[in-house]
Design a protein around this motif. Sequence first.
Motif, mmCIF file in Angstrom:
data_model
loop_
_atom_site.group_PDB
_atom_site.id
_atom_site.type_symbol
_atom_site.label_atom_id
_atom_site.label_comp_id
_atom_site.label_asym_id
_atom_site.label_seq_id
_atom_site.Cartn_x
_atom_site.Cartn_y
_atom_site.Cartn_z
ATOM 1 N N PRO A 18 2.465 -2.119 -1.173
ATOM 2 C CA PRO A 18 1.441 -1.856 -0.142
ATOM 3 C C PRO A 18 1.255 -2.970 0.868
ATOM 4 C CG PRO A 18 0.640 -1.203 -2.311
ATOM 5 C CD PRO A 18 1.940 -1.922 -2.535
ATOM 6 N N GLU A 19 1.352 -4.220 0.416
ATOM 7 C CA GLU A 19 1.126 -5.330 1.341
ATOM 8 C C GLU A 19 2.396 -5.727 2.105
ATOM 9 O OE1 GLU A 19 1.751 -7.118 -2.826
ATOM 10 O OE2 GLU A 19 0.787 -5.374 -1.909
ATOM 11 N N LYS A 20 3.506 -4.990 1.885
ATOM 12 C CA LYS A 20 4.764 -5.321 2.568
ATOM 13 C C LYS A 20 5.401 -4.056 3.168
ATOM 14 C CE LYS A 20 7.450 -8.376 0.575
ATOM 15 N NZ LYS A 20 8.325 -9.063 -0.418
ATOM 16 N N PRO A 21 4.667 -3.324 4.003
ATOM 17 C CA PRO A 21 5.235 -2.100 4.579
ATOM 18 C C PRO A 21 6.279 -2.418 5.646
ATOM 19 C CG PRO A 21 3.104 -2.541 5.560
ATOM 20 C CD PRO A 21 3.294 -3.582 4.481
ATOM 21 N N VAL A 22 7.083 -1.418 5.960
ATOM 22 C CA VAL A 22 8.105 -1.541 7.000
ATOM 23 C C VAL A 22 7.916 -0.396 7.993
ATOM 24 C CG1 VAL A 22 10.570 -1.587 7.527
ATOM 25 C CG2 VAL A 22 9.743 -2.543 5.357
ATOM 26 N N LYS A 23 7.882 -0.718 9.272
ATOM 27 C CA LYS A 23 7.885 0.333 10.288
ATOM 28 C C LYS A 23 9.095 0.131 11.183
ATOM 29 C CE LYS A 23 4.199 -2.013 12.945
ATOM 30 N NZ LYS A 23 2.831 -1.806 13.514
#
Length: 318
Positions: free
Chosen positions: A254-259
């Motif tokens: 959750p604290e390391k998302p990728v967009k």
Amino acid sequence: MKETISNANFPKDEEDRVYHLAIKMGDAANRIITVGDPVRAKKIAQYLDTEEECGHPIFEKMSHRGFLTITGRYKGVPVTISAIGMGSSSMDFFMRETRAITEGQLAIIRFGSCGSLTPLAPPGAILIPSGGYCIRRNIDYFSDTPLYPEIADKPYLLSGVFHADNEMTDILVETMKEAMAPVEGENSSVGPVVSGGINADACSFYSSQARINNEFWDDNEQLMVYINTVYPETHSLEMEASMLFHLAHCAKTPEKPVKAAACFQVFADRLLNGFIGPEQVLLLEPVVGKACLDALIKVPIENEMDEAGTVWDRAREE
């Protein structure tokens, strides 16, 4: 191999560098442009702030596996340019290893080339997809002893669609149109910028992109019809971007998302069998590369890494 490697599950060397990219925590920024060609990466890097402007050297690392990482600042914002080669496997190496040595959210723009499946985008145009799906050669179909009879009649398999980040894509479209407008006005051989369609990411340049080659058993004569029947909104055909969207979707911490977002220079007209000329590439590449940088620094990042100890740390001592 000279380095001592630990952890066969996720190999790193004694300085905590990942195995294929050969970089460690602090070598890559939260905002990244990824390309295939290292020459293209170096051309884009010419727009980065100079050492005098940013207060630190530009970091450059070519790994033993051929992955090039360049990290510096653009208009004061930390950015990384990564050249990863071609194909979904290379995208997988890049995504997993970059995610392992960064903290906070990642924003990644893929800048590549593609074949066009729409008359709206001839060679020299720019395509920006809203998402993409994958085309994979069904290896089992070609086996003398297929393991999966339920798909034994399908030489190629299509996935569902994975979406690009809407905000990033909107920023990229707006920035690209603004950058391309004066170039299109002076040169009828480039443009337009076309958005809204989806991308097809193939597992090869040849068979799974419906290129006919009589030297091999491919059974791909009807593949283009199949693609257009299932996904008539397909605009582009290449080998990396949908894998990028897929892995961004699958990043689960959750604290390391990728967009992610993507744009392509149209090189090949797969409808009329045309190809881009070198003079068009010379016009397009610097404009599109700089527009990708301009778009990237506009993208908001959650939990961006602190610069202390990174290669873009202004207080870093060499």
